[in-house]
Design a protein around this motif. Sequence first.
Motif, mmCIF file in Angstrom:
data_model
loop_
_atom_site.group_PDB
_atom_site.id
_atom_site.type_symbol
_atom_site.label_atom_id
_atom_site.label_comp_id
_atom_site.label_asym_id
_atom_site.label_seq_id
_atom_site.Cartn_x
_atom_site.Cartn_y
_atom_site.Cartn_z
ATOM 1 N N PHE A 282 15.827 5.001 -50.195
ATOM 2 C CA PHE A 282 14.739 4.234 -50.801
ATOM 3 C C PHE A 282 14.393 3.068 -49.872
ATOM 4 C CE2 PHE A 282 16.617 6.349 -54.425
ATOM 5 C CZ PHE A 282 15.574 6.565 -55.310
ATOM 6 N N ASP A 283 13.194 3.089 -49.300
ATOM 7 C CA ASP A 283 12.749 2.008 -48.408
ATOM 8 C C ASP A 283 11.837 1.062 -49.196
ATOM 9 O OD1 ASP A 283 12.035 0.372 -46.346
ATOM 10 O OD2 ASP A 283 11.219 1.933 -45.052
ATOM 11 N N GLU A 284 12.361 -0.087 -49.583
ATOM 12 C CA GLU A 284 11.617 -1.084 -50.369
ATOM 13 C C GLU A 284 10.970 -0.446 -51.606
ATOM 14 O OE1 GLU A 284 11.730 -4.203 -49.826
ATOM 15 O OE2 GLU A 284 12.421 -4.348 -47.774
ATOM 16 N N PRO A 285 11.755 0.239 -52.448
ATOM 17 C CA PRO A 285 11.129 0.984 -53.557
ATOM 18 C C PRO A 285 10.554 0.100 -54.656
ATOM 19 C CG PRO A 285 13.503 1.014 -53.791
ATOM 20 C CD PRO A 285 13.216 0.374 -52.460
ATOM 21 N N THR A 286 11.037 -1.139 -54.769
ATOM 22 C CA THR A 286 10.580 -1.988 -55.873
ATOM 23 C C THR A 286 9.503 -2.976 -55.454
ATOM 24 O OG1 THR A 286 12.288 -3.669 -55.488
ATOM 25 C CG2 THR A 286 12.866 -1.844 -56.932
ATOM 26 N N ALA A 287 9.059 -2.900 -54.208
ATOM 27 C CA ALA A 287 8.114 -3.903 -53.692
ATOM 28 C C ALA A 287 6.816 -3.940 -54.484
ATOM 29 C CB ALA A 287 7.817 -3.631 -52.219
ATOM 30 N N VAL A 288 6.418 -2.811 -55.065
ATOM 31 C CA VAL A 288 5.138 -2.770 -55.772
ATOM 32 C C VAL A 288 5.293 -2.563 -57.274
ATOM 33 C CG1 VAL A 288 3.846 -1.961 -53.763
ATOM 34 C CG2 VAL A 288 4.917 -0.298 -55.267
ATOM 35 N N LEU A 289 6.514 -2.715 -57.773
ATOM 36 C CA LEU A 289 6.755 -2.468 -59.191
ATOM 37 C C LEU A 289 6.837 -3.770 -59.990
ATOM 38 C CD1 LEU A 289 9.470 0.364 -58.981
ATOM 39 C CD2 LEU A 289 6.985 0.603 -59.088
ATOM 40 N N THR A 290 6.511 -3.691 -61.267
ATOM 41 C CA THR A 290 6.629 -4.839 -62.165
ATOM 42 C C THR A 290 8.109 -5.054 -62.501
ATOM 43 O OG1 THR A 290 6.512 -3.516 -64.175
ATOM 44 C CG2 THR A 290 4.415 -4.228 -63.200
ATOM 45 N N PRO A 291 8.454 -6.245 -63.040
ATOM 46 C CA PRO A 291 9.859 -6.473 -63.437
ATOM 47 C C PRO A 291 10.387 -5.401 -64.385
ATOM 48 C CG PRO A 291 8.660 -8.554 -63.426
ATOM 49 C CD PRO A 291 7.642 -7.468 -63.164
ATOM 50 N N GLN A 292 9.541 -4.959 -65.316
ATOM 51 C CA GLN A 292 9.981 -3.931 -66.262
ATOM 52 C C GLN A 292 10.213 -2.603 -65.545
ATOM 53 O OE1 GLN A 292 7.367 -5.923 -66.612
ATOM 54 N NE2 GLN A 292 7.685 -7.097 -68.489
ATOM 55 N N GLU A 293 9.318 -2.255 -64.625
ATOM 56 C CA GLU A 293 9.465 -1.009 -63.869
ATOM 57 C C GLU A 293 10.674 -1.065 -62.945
ATOM 58 O OE1 GLU A 293 4.802 0.424 -63.473
ATOM 59 O OE2 GLU A 293 5.555 -1.176 -62.194
ATOM 60 N N ILE A 294 10.956 -2.254 -62.416
ATOM 61 C CA ILE A 294 12.120 -2.421 -61.542
ATOM 62 C C ILE A 294 13.407 -2.141 -62.305
ATOM 63 C CG2 ILE A 294 13.511 -4.134 -60.289
ATOM 64 C CD1 ILE A 294 10.820 -5.388 -59.391
ATOM 65 N N GLU A 295 13.517 -2.712 -63.509
ATOM 66 C CA GLU A 295 14.720 -2.485 -64.323
ATOM 67 C C GLU A 295 14.878 -1.000 -64.620
ATOM 68 O OE1 GLU A 295 17.226 -4.479 -65.088
ATOM 69 O OE2 GLU A 295 16.208 -5.960 -63.851
ATOM 70 N N SER A 296 13.760 -0.345 -64.903
ATOM 71 C CA SER A 296 13.797 1.096 -65.182
ATOM 72 C C SER A 296 14.263 1.866 -63.946
ATOM 73 C CB SER A 296 12.405 1.571 -65.603
ATOM 74 O OG SER A 296 12.368 2.976 -65.731
ATOM 75 N N LEU A 297 13.734 1.493 -62.770
ATOM 76 C CA LEU A 297 14.119 2.177 -61.535
ATOM 77 C C LEU A 297 15.591 1.956 -61.210
ATOM 78 C CD1 LEU A 297 13.391 3.848 -59.036
ATOM 79 C CD2 LEU A 297 12.776 1.713 -57.894
ATOM 80 N N LEU A 298 16.079 0.729 -61.410
ATOM 81 C CA LEU A 298 17.494 0.460 -61.140
ATOM 82 C C LEU A 298 18.381 1.308 -62.037
ATOM 83 C CD1 LEU A 298 17.560 -3.424 -60.587
ATOM 84 C CD2 LEU A 298 17.269 -1.602 -58.911
ATOM 85 N N THR A 299 17.943 1.500 -63.278
ATOM 86 C CA THR A 299 18.686 2.377 -64.194
ATOM 87 C C THR A 299 18.684 3.804 -63.677
ATOM 88 O OG1 THR A 299 18.121 0.980 -66.090
ATOM 89 C CG2 THR A 299 18.821 3.226 -66.578
ATOM 90 N N ILE A 300 17.535 4.250 -63.186
ATOM 91 C CA ILE A 300 17.414 5.598 -62.616
ATOM 92 C C ILE A 300 18.351 5.760 -61.423
ATOM 93 C CG2 ILE A 300 15.856 7.114 -61.311
ATOM 94 C CD1 ILE A 300 13.577 5.841 -63.059
ATOM 95 N N ILE A 301 18.371 4.743 -60.556
ATOM 96 C CA ILE A 301 19.228 4.811 -59.369
ATOM 97 C C ILE A 301 20.699 4.894 -59.772
ATOM 98 C CG2 ILE A 301 20.039 3.482 -57.364
ATOM 99 C CD1 ILE A 301 17.140 2.548 -56.982
ATOM 100 N N ARG A 302 21.090 4.094 -60.772
ATOM 101 C CA ARG A 302 22.483 4.165 -61.264
ATOM 102 C C ARG A 302 22.789 5.569 -61.786
ATOM 103 N NH1 ARG A 302 21.033 -0.576 -64.058
ATOM 104 N NH2 ARG A 302 21.639 -2.477 -62.948
ATOM 105 N N ASN A 303 21.864 6.129 -62.555
ATOM 106 C CA ASN A 303 22.079 7.466 -63.118
ATOM 107 C C ASN A 303 22.196 8.518 -62.026
ATOM 108 O OD1 ASN A 303 21.966 6.404 -65.702
ATOM 109 N ND2 ASN A 303 19.797 6.905 -66.020
#
Length: 513
Positions: free
Chosen positions: A170-191
């Motif tokens: 993942f190269d800067e995957p959260t750079a364009v995401l909202t705080p809510q989307e970031i939390e969701s993505l971090l959960t996805i990455i953990r999973n």
Amino acid sequence: MSEYIIEMKHITKRFPGIVANDDVTLQIKKGEIFALLGENGAGKSTLMSMIFGMYEPDEGEIFIRGKKEQIHSPSYATKLNIGMVHQHFKLVQNYTITENIILGLKKKDKLFGILPYVDLKKADQEIEALSKKYGLEVNPTDVIENTSVSTQQRVEILKMLYREAEILIFDEPTAVLTPQEIESLLTIIRNLRDDGKTIILITHKLEEIKKIADRCAILNRGKLIDVLDVATTSTKQMANLMVGREVSFEVEKSEPHYRETVLEVKNLTVKNQDHFEVVKNVSFSVHGGEVFAIAGVSGNGQIEIADAIAGVEKAASGSILLNGVDITNYSIRKRTLEGISYIPEDRQSCGLVMDFTLEENLGLKNYFREPFSHKGVLDKAEFSQYGNELIDRYDIRSSQGNKTIVRSMSGGNQQKAIIGREIELQSPLMIFVQPTRGLDIGAIENIHKQIIRQRDAGKAILLISLELDEIMNCADTIGVIYNGEIQKIAAAKTLTSNEVGEFMMGVHQNAEN
């Protein structure tokens, strides 16, 4: 078998005028989240691009699952179950989301049981199900050019997941995401990690690394500085090693001294291409010596407000006044000459001409006037001198200085070029939209200082950011937008982050300014 799923031994990669990676050795364990840290241009993306087959090392060896590999192309990397989400999207603008995701894959359906073909309806269904599974919901039939930046980011992530990669970069995957989307993505990455995937995360956001990474490697100007256990390393230690000096996380600023009103927006309404009102009857003003920040979740109309002021979008109704002059129907150039600097959200599509040189891009707002041109003839020496001054002043790093093609530069250094160009105009109004997206902690610190310095010099600053911390740190006044309407305007010191967050979510829709 080796406990390491990836081993990079003594990797060196050179480009004209620069050593991007200098004798780097890394070992990444199967099933871990491994973060890669470094300033813009430190060589992080180049290093990972070699794992994905976009470059080949000039020196050194790469081992995948204990076997030495020569990864000569992205398609070969895909065969090794390696996937990469790029910082700058690799999407075909006039294709649908599904067409982009399945592009390049072998046809797996057979017409009459014989002829291979692409069953788009079936692919649409698969992608819709995949997107729902990972909380990255998209409409598979939407055409990319009609989607938002955050949707395009989700498509890039889905493209990798659809190929069932085991090693995910993942190269800067959260750079364009909202705080809510970031939390969701971090959960996805953990999973994904819990499912046995190996994650490599390139990011400038230290708090994200602290939340999910197991180990981190720090690069500085192409050299590996250290590999650290994240749990026992503070964000401040990471930042200092990354930048090579002491870094401050706080924005130092004095009390504002407001001057005359520079920008006045009255009852502004903006419609999108479907004639739907995305900005609804918005009014606010910005004084000289003031940072006015608009806070909101992505897609609530804040970008359209900035675009309408800069002239990129047409106002459906209402008026825009700059120093008392009605500029509502002015062209973009006329607004620039009247006194607007604009750092857009999308640096590559709107901020730069990607195949121009750095010096040409730095002169884009001045090329038609003295001393850059004389009677319509461009003065190349003036461009060169001006470019060198800005490169030094704003620490823009590139392989060939002024002559570097901007497309070859790192995203962070592209952003520095835009910010330097726009600040140097010394406009009465400066509009910063997502100014620190994709920048490292040292560059963010510098940009925040630049914003406050311009405010203290009497400039009116309109700041639009999805980073709530950035808004709370930099703003004198905060306007919160929800569903195209301003919910609240108040002095920043009278608001807490939680209160701003509630207004951003529309909890207090009827609150008075």
